[in-house]
Motif scaffolding. Structure first.
Motif, mmCIF file in Angstrom:
data_model
loop_
_atom_site.group_PDB
_atom_site.id
_atom_site.type_symbol
_atom_site.label_atom_id
_atom_site.label_comp_id
_atom_site.label_asym_id
_atom_site.label_seq_id
_atom_site.Cartn_x
_atom_site.Cartn_y
_atom_site.Cartn_z
ATOM 1 N N LEU A 79 0.743 -1.023 0.019
ATOM 2 C CA LEU A 79 0.018 -0.188 -0.013
ATOM 3 C C LEU A 79 0.935 1.009 0.161
ATOM 4 C CD1 LEU A 79 -2.636 -1.069 2.893
ATOM 5 C CD2 LEU A 79 -2.851 -1.274 0.175
ATOM 6 N N ASP A 80 0.392 2.342 -0.368
ATOM 7 C CA ASP A 80 1.030 3.639 -0.163
ATOM 8 C C ASP A 80 1.139 4.065 1.084
ATOM 9 O OD1 ASP A 80 -1.414 5.745 0.240
ATOM 10 O OD2 ASP A 80 -2.030 4.069 -1.120
ATOM 11 N N ASP A 81 2.003 5.289 1.367
ATOM 12 C CA ASP A 81 2.480 5.507 2.729
ATOM 13 C C ASP A 81 1.165 6.148 3.401
ATOM 14 O OD1 ASP A 81 5.032 4.987 2.236
ATOM 15 O OD2 ASP A 81 5.758 7.090 1.614
ATOM 16 N N ILE A 82 0.303 6.626 2.803
ATOM 17 C CA ILE A 82 -0.889 7.255 3.335
ATOM 18 C C ILE A 82 -1.593 6.156 3.884
ATOM 19 C CG2 ILE A 82 -3.043 8.932 3.164
ATOM 20 C CD1 ILE A 82 -1.547 10.493 1.217
ATOM 21 N N SER A 83 -2.053 5.129 3.347
ATOM 22 C CA SER A 83 -2.800 4.188 3.631
ATOM 23 C C SER A 83 -2.205 3.391 4.713
ATOM 24 C CB SER A 83 -3.097 3.152 2.270
ATOM 25 O OG SER A 83 -3.836 3.950 1.690
ATOM 26 N N LEU A 84 -0.871 2.997 4.485
ATOM 27 C CA LEU A 84 -0.072 2.626 5.559
ATOM 28 C C LEU A 84 -0.304 3.421 7.140
ATOM 29 C CD1 LEU A 84 3.023 1.080 3.979
ATOM 30 C CD2 LEU A 84 1.069 -0.322 4.733
ATOM 31 N N PHE A 85 0.043 4.720 6.963
ATOM 32 C CA PHE A 85 -0.227 5.452 8.208
ATOM 33 C C PHE A 85 -1.564 5.300 8.698
ATOM 34 C CE2 PHE A 85 -0.767 9.297 10.505
ATOM 35 C CZ PHE A 85 0.496 9.636 11.049
ATOM 36 N N ILE A 86 -2.654 5.482 7.891
ATOM 37 C CA ILE A 86 -3.757 5.216 8.567
ATOM 38 C C ILE A 86 -4.339 3.991 9.141
ATOM 39 C CG2 ILE A 86 -6.346 5.332 7.979
ATOM 40 C CD1 ILE A 86 -5.682 7.106 5.713
ATOM 41 N N ILE A 87 -3.884 3.098 8.568
ATOM 42 C CA ILE A 87 -4.044 1.708 9.010
ATOM 43 C C ILE A 87 -3.132 1.439 10.313
ATOM 44 C CG2 ILE A 87 -3.636 -0.862 8.888
ATOM 45 C CD1 ILE A 87 -4.136 -0.372 5.875
ATOM 46 N N GLY A 88 -1.998 1.932 10.452
ATOM 47 C CA GLY A 88 -0.922 1.926 11.392
ATOM 48 C C GLY A 88 -1.662 2.670 12.701
ATOM 49 N N PHE A 89 -2.255 3.649 12.402
ATOM 50 C CA PHE A 89 -2.624 4.564 13.485
ATOM 51 C C PHE A 89 -3.992 3.988 13.965
ATOM 52 C CE2 PHE A 89 -4.959 8.100 15.376
ATOM 53 C CZ PHE A 89 -4.127 9.033 15.835
ATOM 54 N N LEU A 90 -4.799 3.557 13.217
ATOM 55 C CA LEU A 90 -5.900 2.713 13.596
ATOM 56 C C LEU A 90 -5.524 1.312 14.652
ATOM 57 C CD1 LEU A 90 -8.335 2.665 10.728
ATOM 58 C CD2 LEU A 90 -8.609 3.879 12.932
ATOM 59 N N ALA A 91 -4.300 0.899 14.019
ATOM 60 C CA ALA A 91 -3.787 -0.426 14.795
ATOM 61 C C ALA A 91 -3.271 -0.116 16.004
ATOM 62 C CB ALA A 91 -2.842 -1.124 13.881
ATOM 63 N N LEU A 92 -2.828 1.003 16.203
ATOM 64 C CA LEU A 92 -2.126 1.570 17.367
ATOM 65 C C LEU A 92 -3.146 1.990 18.417
ATOM 66 C CD1 LEU A 92 0.971 3.843 16.488
ATOM 67 C CD2 LEU A 92 1.044 1.399 17.211
ATOM 68 N N ASP A 93 -4.590 2.394 17.959
ATOM 69 C CA ASP A 93 -5.606 2.692 18.841
ATOM 70 C C ASP A 93 -6.296 1.487 19.311
ATOM 71 O OD1 ASP A 93 -6.775 4.964 19.936
ATOM 72 O OD2 ASP A 93 -8.731 4.191 18.869
ATOM 73 N N PHE A 94 -6.143 0.522 18.517
ATOM 74 C CA PHE A 94 -7.078 -0.888 18.818
ATOM 75 C C PHE A 94 -5.924 -1.483 20.011
ATOM 76 C CE2 PHE A 94 -7.173 -5.557 18.048
ATOM 77 C CZ PHE A 94 -8.265 -5.797 18.544
ATOM 78 N N TRP A 95 -4.556 -1.509 19.878
ATOM 79 C CA TRP A 95 -3.605 -1.989 20.574
ATOM 80 C C TRP A 95 -3.847 -1.308 22.032
ATOM 81 C CZ3 TRP A 95 -1.697 -6.088 22.224
ATOM 82 C CH2 TRP A 95 -0.562 -6.200 23.152
ATOM 83 N N ALA A 96 -4.116 0.050 22.104
ATOM 84 C CA ALA A 96 -4.184 0.692 23.378
ATOM 85 C C ALA A 96 -5.269 0.262 23.951
ATOM 86 C CB ALA A 96 -4.517 2.327 23.042
ATOM 87 N N TYR A 97 -6.655 -0.170 23.195
ATOM 88 C CA TYR A 97 -7.855 -0.637 23.783
ATOM 89 C C TYR A 97 -7.553 -2.061 24.561
ATOM 90 C CZ TYR A 97 -12.439 -3.345 23.707
ATOM 91 O OH TYR A 97 -13.446 -4.088 24.292
ATOM 92 N N ILE A 98 -6.750 -2.822 23.816
ATOM 93 C CA ILE A 98 -6.366 -4.079 24.416
ATOM 94 C C ILE A 98 -5.520 -4.098 25.476
ATOM 95 C CG2 ILE A 98 -4.920 -6.146 23.831
ATOM 96 C CD1 ILE A 98 -7.699 -6.140 22.309
ATOM 97 N N LYS A 99 -4.653 -2.925 25.473
ATOM 98 C CA LYS A 99 -3.561 -3.008 26.771
ATOM 99 C C LYS A 99 -4.602 -2.373 28.202
ATOM 100 C CE LYS A 99 -0.837 -0.017 25.132
ATOM 101 N NZ LYS A 99 -0.066 1.191 25.353
ATOM 102 N N HIS A 100 -5.453 -1.634 27.791
ATOM 103 C CA HIS A 100 -6.307 -1.111 28.778
ATOM 104 C C HIS A 100 -7.273 -2.157 29.402
ATOM 105 C CE1 HIS A 100 -9.053 2.698 30.011
ATOM 106 N NE2 HIS A 100 -8.557 1.982 31.040
ATOM 107 N N ARG A 101 -7.597 -3.163 28.554
ATOM 108 C CA ARG A 101 -8.485 -4.282 29.117
ATOM 109 C C ARG A 101 -7.527 -5.129 29.835
ATOM 110 N NH1 ARG A 101 -13.102 -6.935 25.630
ATOM 111 N NH2 ARG A 101 -13.688 -7.682 27.748
ATOM 112 N N LEU A 102 -6.289 -5.268 29.267
ATOM 113 C CA LEU A 102 -5.393 -5.959 30.300
ATOM 114 C C LEU A 102 -5.172 -5.484 31.674
ATOM 115 C CD1 LEU A 102 -2.672 -6.918 27.642
ATOM 116 C CD2 LEU A 102 -4.196 -8.464 28.617
ATOM 117 N N PHE A 103 -5.056 -4.238 31.643
ATOM 118 C CA PHE A 103 -4.647 -3.537 32.897
ATOM 119 C C PHE A 103 -5.977 -3.870 34.111
ATOM 120 C CE2 PHE A 103 -1.204 -1.594 30.966
ATOM 121 C CZ PHE A 103 -0.239 -1.358 32.212
ATOM 122 N N HIS A 104 -7.016 -4.186 33.245
ATOM 123 C CA HIS A 104 -8.221 -4.425 34.220
ATOM 124 C C HIS A 104 -8.312 -5.809 34.483
ATOM 125 C CE1 HIS A 104 -10.428 -0.456 34.482
ATOM 126 N NE2 HIS A 104 -9.648 -0.088 33.731
ATOM 127 N N ALA A 105 -7.835 -6.749 33.725
ATOM 128 C CA ALA A 105 -8.107 -8.111 33.604
ATOM 129 C C ALA A 105 -7.121 -8.767 34.484
ATOM 130 C CB ALA A 105 -8.398 -8.742 32.631
#
Length: 276
Positions: A79-105
């Motif tokens: 993919l082009d750089d812009i698409s990779l940036f958007i996907i990467g940003f969303l992936a990091l935000d999803f990982w933040a969600y997973i981490k947050h659940r881990l800190f509670h579980a």
């Protein structure tokens, strides 16, 4: 994103939300503002010192390695750089969600994270209320994910800068007009939605884990639109750690190593459970 620009934006955001909280607060606060701000700022200074000399060093090494020898999931996508940036940003935000659940579980992680949740009031300075050990574990998990994902240094710095400012927003004690709140909350976590996550109620406290985008909570059925008692009557905090002394820096630092107190709480509002 330039580090200096990110820091300027961060401090400007603090000033802006403090001003907004002052002229249009969402809720009446229970504790003396100066006392909370003073102790939370001391904790912020301690965390900043640790972050600069330990965590940032790890980030620098990580950024250098990813730049010199890029690998990971994103580098496999044609993919082009812009698409990779958007996907990467969303992936990091999803990982933040997973981490947050881990800190509670995970019990050990919850002991560290509950320092943040034991604040009896929620405002912009609540975002500073994080135990140093929790911060280091969080950053360690983040760095591991950076390698797995293959994120660029630019993406990492951008996401960190955005999240740092957005975290101030979601904790701010600000009144947002209802139509704007309704519109924003369809896509994003707003202060009203994040405050539900700080509820002392077990079910509400285990919801609304998302950092920026609310879609993760809706996707995994952890979304609660509003507290059962309503915004004004909602009780925040952690039962057993809601005494008046918990606002002091020594108490925040020692809290993960202490058992819940059975002493009377500092507010007459109803309590439920101290389970995360």
């Amino acid at each position: 994103m330039d580090v200096d620009i990110a820091e300027i934006a961060f401090y400007f955001t603090i000033v802006a939300f403090v001003f907004w909280e002052t002229i249009s607060p969402r809720r009446v606060l229970l504790q003396p503002t100066w006392l909370r701000w003073f102790n939370h700022f001391l904790l912020f200074l301690l965390n900043s010192f640790i972050y600069r000399w330990l965590a940032v060093g790890a980030f620098v090494v990580s950024d250098w390695y990813l730049a010199v020898q890029p690998w990971g999931l994103l580098n496999w996508l044609p993919l082009d750089d812009i698409s990779l940036f958007i996907i990467g940003f969303l992936a990091l935000d999803f990982w933040a969600y997973i981490k947050h659940r881990l800190f509670h579980a995970v019990p050990m992680l919850w002991r560290l994270h509950r320092v943040h949740h034991s604040d009896l009031d929620i405002d912009v300075f609540t975002s500073f209320r994080a135990h140093p050990a929790a911060m280091l574990v969080d950053n360690g998990l983040s760095i591991a994910f950076y390698y797995l994902l293959g994120t660029s240094p630019e993406l990492i710095l951008t996401y960190i800068a955005v999240v740092s400012c957005y975290d101030l927003f979601t904790h701010a004690n600000i009144k947002i007009p209802a139509p704007i709140e309704s519109l924003l909350s369809r896509l994003l976590i707003t202060p009203d939605k994040h405050r539900v996550h700080h509820s002392i109620d077990y079910k509400e406290g285990n919801s609304n884990y998302s950092t920026i985008f609310v879609c993760w909570d809706k996707l995994f059925n952890t979304y609660t639109p509003e507290p059962a008692l309503g915004v004004d009557a909602e009780v925040v905090g952690v039962k057993g750690f809601n005494g008046a002394t918990e606002v002091w820096l020594p108490a925040m630092l020692s809290q993960p190593f202490r058992a819940a107190s059975s002493s009377p709480v500092s507010t007459a509002k109803p309590q439920t459970t101290d389970t995360p």
